[in-house]
Write an enzyme that holds these catalytic residues in place. Structure first.
Site, PDB file in Angstrom:
ATOM      1  N   VAL A  51       4.088  45.558 -14.494  1.00 60.20           N
ATOM      2  CA  VAL A  51       3.109  45.224 -15.531  1.00 60.20           C
ATOM      3  C   VAL A  51       3.794  45.263 -16.896  1.00 60.20           C
ATOM      4  O   VAL A  51       4.478  46.225 -17.235  1.00 60.20           O
ATOM      5  CB  VAL A  51       1.921  46.197 -15.512  1.00 60.20           C
ATOM      6  CG1 VAL A  51       0.931  45.847 -16.628  1.00 60.20           C
ATOM      7  CG2 VAL A  51       1.224  46.172 -14.161  1.00 60.20           C
ATOM      8  N   LYS A  52       3.599  44.209 -17.661  1.00 60.06           N
ATOM      9  CA  LYS A  52       4.225  44.094 -18.976  1.00 60.06           C
ATOM     10  C   LYS A  52       3.173  44.330 -20.057  1.00 60.06           C
ATOM     11  O   LYS A  52       2.140  43.665 -20.078  1.00 60.06           O
ATOM     12  CB  LYS A  52       4.838  42.702 -19.116  1.00 60.06           C
ATOM     13  CG  LYS A  52       5.839  42.511 -20.225  1.00 60.06           C
ATOM     14  CD  LYS A  52       6.433  41.106 -20.085  1.00 60.06           C
ATOM     15  CE  LYS A  52       7.481  40.822 -21.123  1.00 60.06           C
ATOM     16  NZ  LYS A  52       7.943  39.417 -21.005  1.00 60.06           N
ATOM     17  N   VAL A  53       3.452  45.287 -20.951  1.00 58.65           N
ATOM     18  CA  VAL A  53       2.510  45.617 -22.025  1.00 58.65           C
ATOM     19  C   VAL A  53       3.239  45.597 -23.363  1.00 58.65           C
ATOM     20  O   VAL A  53       4.439  45.859 -23.427  1.00 58.65           O
ATOM     21  CB  VAL A  53       1.850  46.997 -21.806  1.00 58.65           C
ATOM     22  CG1 VAL A  53       1.103  47.044 -20.477  1.00 58.65           C
ATOM     23  CG2 VAL A  53       2.880  48.122 -21.888  1.00 58.65           C
ATOM     24  N   ALA A  87       4.765  40.658 -15.195  1.00 55.68           N
ATOM     25  CA  ALA A  87       3.591  39.850 -15.520  1.00 55.68           C
ATOM     26  C   ALA A  87       2.854  40.550 -16.648  1.00 55.68           C
ATOM     27  O   ALA A  87       2.537  41.739 -16.548  1.00 55.68           O
ATOM     28  CB  ALA A  87       2.697  39.690 -14.300  1.00 55.68           C
TER      29      ALA A  87
END
EC number: 2.2.1.2
Length: 217
Positions: A82-84, A56
């Site tokens: 977590v996608k950054v 996400a």
């Protein structure tokens, strides 16, 4: 090789998941927008459906807010990754979140230099974008190969998640080179089953079955 599905469409994920084809899911703001649903709501439903990691993506561009958004997303389910983005602030957020024991997918990677930085920052996954490199007349597979070599040289545990997959050949070439994971739209994964000789052979079998009057049930 692990297969992640690049979509926020629940029915498409469920269909592939029922066949054991889903090891994880990747989403991004564009896919969430396409689904027409609230980001928290649809992400929670995806996490409930699959056992593997669900990426996400944060929407902020500064490290402090990325970290805050990442922690908010992590509250959705235990299998959230977590996608950054692969920016300096993204790497700062990656380091903080991975130091806290969370999984992070660093996305929008277009060079081995970037991939090396992501691995040093503790990324769980690095997402090189194959199709977008092909769009500007560069070979995305060269990048996958370079990252594989660098990571193997130094024993980095960051997994190569080949992204921006457009074709079956992208998947097969990623597998040949040794990408750990591919993420692709459901339609591309389903198209892997197609081959004209399979269709031709099946037509011949069906003709013989009809001619011979063969019945099993």
């Amino acid at each position: 090789m692990k297969f992640f599905v690049d979509t926020a469409e629940i029915d498409a994920i469920a269909e592939l998941n029922d066949l054991g084809m889903v090891d994880g899911v990747t989403t991004n703001p564009s896919l969430i927008k396409k689904s027409g649903r609230d980001i928290i709501e649809v992400t929670k439903e995806i996490c409930d459906l699959v056992d593997g990691p669900v990426s996400a993506e944060v929407t902020a561009t500064d490290a402090e807010t990325m970290i805050a958004e990442g922690r908010k997303l992590l509250e959705i389910a235990d299998n959230i990754t977590v996608k950054v983005p692969l920016t300096w602030d993204g790497l700062k957020a990656c380091k903080t979140l991975t130091d806290d024991g969370h999984k992070v997918n660093v996305t929008l990677c277009f060079s081995a230099n970037q991939a090396l930085l992501a691995a040093k920052a503790g990324a769980t996954f690095i997402s090189p974008f194959i199709g977008r490199l092909d769009d500007v007349n560069l070979d995305g597979m060269d990048l996958i190969e370079d990252i594989r070599t660098v990571y193997d040289n130094y024993g980095f545990e960051t997994e190569i998640l080949a992204a921006s997959i457009r074709t079956v050949n992208h998947i097969l070439d990623s597998a040949r080179i040794g990408a750990d994971v591919i993420t692709a739209p459901p339609a591309v994964i389903k198209s892997m089953v197609n081959h004209p000789l399979t269709d031709k052979g099946l037509d011949a079998f069906l003709a013989d079955i009809k001619a011979a009057g063969i019945k099993i049930l």
